[in-house]
Design a protein around this motif. Structure first.
Motif, PDB file in Angstrom:
ATOM      1  N   TYR A  39      20.492  22.817  -7.612  1.00  0.00           N
ATOM      2  CA  TYR A  39      19.543  23.107  -8.694  1.00  0.00           C
ATOM      3  C   TYR A  39      18.212  22.403  -8.446  1.00  0.00           C
ATOM      4  O   TYR A  39      17.152  23.006  -8.608  1.00  0.00           O
ATOM      5  CB  TYR A  39      20.125  22.681 -10.041  1.00  0.00           C
ATOM      6  CG  TYR A  39      19.138  22.874 -11.171  1.00  0.00           C
ATOM      7  CD1 TYR A  39      18.868  24.145 -11.664  1.00  0.00           C
ATOM      8  CD2 TYR A  39      18.466  21.790 -11.715  1.00  0.00           C
ATOM      9  CE1 TYR A  39      17.947  24.328 -12.674  1.00  0.00           C
ATOM     10  CE2 TYR A  39      17.545  21.966 -12.733  1.00  0.00           C
ATOM     11  CZ  TYR A  39      17.290  23.234 -13.215  1.00  0.00           C
ATOM     12  OH  TYR A  39      16.379  23.411 -14.219  1.00  0.00           O
ATOM     13  N   ALA A  40      18.252  21.161  -8.041  1.00  0.00           N
ATOM     14  CA  ALA A  40      17.023  20.406  -7.783  1.00  0.00           C
ATOM     15  C   ALA A  40      16.238  21.033  -6.630  1.00  0.00           C
ATOM     16  O   ALA A  40      15.011  21.156  -6.695  1.00  0.00           O
ATOM     17  CB  ALA A  40      17.347  18.951  -7.478  1.00  0.00           C
ATOM     18  N   ALA A  41      16.926  21.442  -5.577  1.00  0.00           N
ATOM     19  CA  ALA A  41      16.255  22.075  -4.438  1.00  0.00           C
ATOM     20  C   ALA A  41      15.644  23.416  -4.840  1.00  0.00           C
ATOM     21  O   ALA A  41      14.514  23.732  -4.460  1.00  0.00           O
ATOM     22  CB  ALA A  41      17.239  22.264  -3.298  1.00  0.00           C
ATOM     23  N   ALA A  42      16.376  24.190  -5.620  1.00  0.00           N
ATOM     24  CA  ALA A  42      15.858  25.484  -6.082  1.00  0.00           C
ATOM     25  C   ALA A  42      14.647  25.289  -6.986  1.00  0.00           C
ATOM     26  O   ALA A  42      13.668  26.033  -6.902  1.00  0.00           O
ATOM     27  CB  ALA A  42      16.950  26.258  -6.810  1.00  0.00           C
ATOM     28  N   SER A  82      10.899  26.596  -6.191  1.00  0.00           N
ATOM     29  CA  SER A  82      10.220  27.455  -7.164  1.00  0.00           C
ATOM     30  C   SER A  82       8.840  26.905  -7.534  1.00  0.00           C
ATOM     31  O   SER A  82       7.861  27.647  -7.622  1.00  0.00           O
ATOM     32  CB  SER A  82      11.088  27.585  -8.417  1.00  0.00           C
ATOM     33  OG  SER A  82      10.398  28.286  -9.421  1.00  0.00           O
ATOM     34  N   ARG A  83       8.759  25.606  -7.723  1.00  0.00           N
ATOM     35  CA  ARG A  83       7.471  24.982  -8.087  1.00  0.00           C
ATOM     36  C   ARG A  83       6.480  25.055  -6.931  1.00  0.00           C
ATOM     37  O   ARG A  83       5.291  25.285  -7.141  1.00  0.00           O
ATOM     38  CB  ARG A  83       7.704  23.555  -8.527  1.00  0.00           C
ATOM     39  CG  ARG A  83       8.468  23.515  -9.867  1.00  0.00           C
ATOM     40  CD  ARG A  83       8.670  22.156 -10.357  1.00  0.00           C
ATOM     41  NE  ARG A  83       7.349  21.643 -10.744  1.00  0.00           N
ATOM     42  CZ  ARG A  83       7.147  20.487 -11.291  1.00  0.00           C
ATOM     43  NH1 ARG A  83       8.167  19.697 -11.528  1.00  0.00           N
ATOM     44  NH2 ARG A  83       5.952  20.085 -11.627  1.00  0.00           N
TER      45      ARG A  83
END
Length: 64
Positions: free
Chosen positions: A5-8, A12-13
């Protein structure tokens, strides 16, 4: 799962910031055209303001 989730979220940012910087560059390029109507100039200036404001808000949030 949290790492994914953190990598995604980071990806995305980064993509969003890149897309917004692209919008800024495109608006700056179009503003150099001397044949633009006042309405289009205002549109591109508003677009620049929106994108820069968003990027500044994001950087302030990252700093906090």
């Amino acid at each position: 799962m949290e790492k994914i989730y953190a990598a995604a979220n980071a990806a995305s940012r980064i993509y969003s910031a890149s897309w917004r910087r692209g919008n800024i560059i495109r608006a700056q390029t179009r503003l150099k055209d001397r044949s633009l109507t006042r309405r289009l100039v205002d549109f591109y200036l508003d677009s620049l303001e929106t994108e820069v404001s968003y990027l500044l808000t994001e950087s302030q949030r990252d700093a906090a």
